[in-house]
Design a protein around this motif. Structure first.
Motif, short mmCIF file in Angstrom:
data_model
loop_
_atom_site.label_atom_id
_atom_site.label_comp_id
_atom_site.label_asym_id
_atom_site.label_seq_id
_atom_site.Cartn_x
_atom_site.Cartn_y
_atom_site.Cartn_z
N MET A 296 0.82 -1.21 0.00
CA MET A 296 0.00 0.00 0.00
C MET A 296 0.86 1.27 0.00
O MET A 296 0.54 2.26 -0.66
N ASN A 300 0.74 4.13 -2.81
CA ASN A 300 0.38 5.47 -2.33
C ASN A 300 1.45 6.50 -2.75
O ASN A 300 1.13 7.60 -3.21
N LYS A 328 -7.05 -3.19 -1.94
CA LYS A 328 -8.19 -2.27 -2.07
C LYS A 328 -7.73 -0.84 -1.82
O LYS A 328 -7.24 -0.53 -0.73
N ASN A 330 -7.66 2.92 -0.67
CA ASN A 330 -8.38 3.60 0.41
C ASN A 330 -8.87 4.97 -0.05
O ASN A 330 -8.61 5.41 -1.17
N ALA A 331 -9.59 5.65 0.85
CA ALA A 331 -10.17 6.95 0.50
C ALA A 331 -9.09 7.98 0.16
O ALA A 331 -9.30 8.85 -0.70
N VAL A 362 -15.89 2.32 0.11
CA VAL A 362 -14.66 2.96 0.62
C VAL A 362 -15.05 4.24 1.36
O VAL A 362 -15.66 5.14 0.77
N PRO A 364 -13.75 7.42 4.20
CA PRO A 364 -12.57 8.06 4.79
C PRO A 364 -12.55 7.85 6.30
O PRO A 364 -13.58 7.53 6.91
N ASN A 365 -11.37 8.02 6.89
CA ASN A 365 -11.30 7.99 8.36
C ASN A 365 -11.55 9.40 8.90
O ASN A 365 -11.75 10.34 8.16
#
Length: 479
Positions: A296, A300, A328, A330-331, A362, A364-365
């Motif tokens: 990831m 990223n 997968k 992420n946001a 998906v 966001p945090n």
């Protein structure tokens, strides 16, 4: 732990047989019942020993049944069974694995009640758990306690202490001082000592000292590990010394040290931040040829760098590649691509990626929620300005359904867009929802709405007739 099951034992039951059967049983619950059924054979002369107890405790710890494991310690005490330090340390390590260092210390101190005096190995185990969990002050205090108990320092214990002191800028000098004093304490620094210090110095941005230690390490004949090389490469990239970082990668190859995914990712990060995403992409291909799967962090890094340089097609290709690998996005990754597409004016494509996020579940945090809100508003406003009102309205409704705040600028764009298109029903609905959300329409929005209403033929004709009647009555009144 569970209901007991009947188990038929042979006449001559032995501890080695019980150990063998418990090891063979994959289900811990069944293994525990088997252990208990062996206990029922006490009347026939069988007794559990430290091996059967120790194995059962170990099995319980692997499935995080700590209360049952500690209960077994009490059973051992009641049955006058020999309890070894290793059994206690098994439970301590289990607590360390699940990030419960204070419970590990509690179990460590229980040893005194079993007439066990902790050895250097026990102290080092707890010290390592505390450092891994970032309990630096407790770790330093625990080391002092060890010394007060008359246990001499060792290379291993000093390495762990140095690791603890390397975590903060305020204590890094103490770590270096202990490192220099190690020979006086009868402990020669090893490659792990050097690697720990180099990693700490690089993380804290003291690259000059890290490079000096690396040279000293090589001069003393120690081989740097892949972790040490990676730490230094990462530090050099962070300080914008890309040429030196690339040189270290070449040195690794010459020394037959295989770079790992973290090594490659660190160098890619440096290249992308320096505006060299094409070189980072080349490094990705080298990495894959070496059978190192990107993670990831790798993806990223690449997507961020490509988006920053406006290479959106390549960024989307990397996203697809990531999905093919089974990772997968992420946001945060979607956000970078969507923001890049907005900057390039590709709002329809940006909206497609938002739809993909929603369909893929998906979210966001908490930290990235505000950016998530801004991104949605930016896309809706862009769609309005690019005269794609149906798509803008669709995304607006999706935002409301998912409780994403609509900014006043977005309301403004939507109302003006639909008024210009003559769709006053949608404009009125949005205006109403705007007021319900606590946003006060300004004069500009009211002017647009009134202007839109004025453009309606029937309303204009009725108004003109009313004005004509009012003028007539005014004339009649004067005469």
């Amino acid at each position: 732990m569970g209901s007991k099951t009947l188990f038929k034992w042979p006449k001559q039951i032995t501890n080695s047989l019980v150990v063998q059967l418990i090891k063979a049983e994959k289900d811990v619950r069944k293994a525990f019942n088997m252990f208990d059924s062996a206990t029922a054979e006490y009347s026939n002369g069988f007794r559990h020993d430290h091996e059967t107890f120790g194995l059962m405790i170990s099995r319980l710890v692997t499935v995080n049944q700590f209360r049952s494991a500690e209960g077994m310690l009490e059973r051992m005490k009641q049955e006058n069974c020999k309890v070894t330090e290793d059994i206690f340390l098994t439970i301590c390590r289990g607590y360390g694995r699940v990030h419960r260092p204070l419970d590990a210390i509690r179990v460590f101190h229980k040893m005194e009640g079993f007439q066990l005096r902790p050895t250097q190995k026990a102290y080092i185990t707890i010290l390592d758990i505390l450092v891994e969990e970032n309990h630096v002050k407790r770790a330093i205090g625990f080391y002092r306690e060890m010394r007060e108990m008359g246990i001499p320092p060792s290379v291993v214990s000093l390495n762990i202490l140095i690791k603890a002191l390397c975590k903060n800028k305020e204590t890094i000098d103490s770590a270096l001082r202990i490192f220099r004093e190690m020979p006086n304490r009868g402990c020669q620094p090893d490659s792990y000592t050097y690697g720990t210090l180099i990693n700490g110095l690089c993380r804290l941005g003291t690259i000059g000292e890290a490079k000096e230690l690396f040279k000293e390490m090589e001069q003393k004949g120690f081989s740097a590990s892949v972790v040490t090389y990676t730490s230094l490469i990462h530090g050099l990239c962070q300080s914008n010394n890309l040429d030196e970082a690339i040189g270290l990668l070449e040195e690794m190859k010459r020394n037959d040290i295989e770079p790992n995914v973290f090594t490659y990712s660190s160098l890619m990060d440096g290249l992308c931040k320096g505006g060299h995403s094409s070189q980072a992409m080349e490094l990705l291909e080298v990495m894959v040829r070496k059978h190192q799967l990107p993670n990831m962090v790798t993806y990223n890094t690449l997507i961020s760098g490509l988006c920053e340089e406006g290479k959106l097609r390549e960024a989307v290709e990397i996203l697809d590649r990531m999905r093919i690998q089974g990772l997968k996005p992420n946001a945060g990754l979607y956000g970078k691509i969507i923001s890049g597409l907005c900057a390039a004016g590709s709002y329809q494509e940006a909206a497609n990626f938002i739809d993909e996020m929603v369909l893929g579940g998906v979210s966001p945090n908490r930290a990235s929620w505000s950016l998530h809100i801004r991104m949605h508003n930016m896309v809706v406003q862009g769609l309005c300005n690019n005269v794609d009102s149906p798509r803008a309205f669709q995304l607006y409704l999706s935002m409301r359904t998912r409780c994403i705040s609509v900014e006043i600028g977005t309301f403004d764009c939507l109302v003006k867009c639909f008024c210009k298109r003559g769709d006053l029903h949608k404009a009125a609905r949005i205006l109403n929802e705007m007021v319900l959300d606590g946003c006060i329409p300004d004069e500009g929005i009211w002017n647009v709405v009134i202007s839109g209403l004025w453009d309606r033929k029937k309303l204009r004709e009725a108004t003109e007739m009313l004005l004509a009647e009012l003028r007539q009555k005014f004339v009649e009144a004067e005469s």
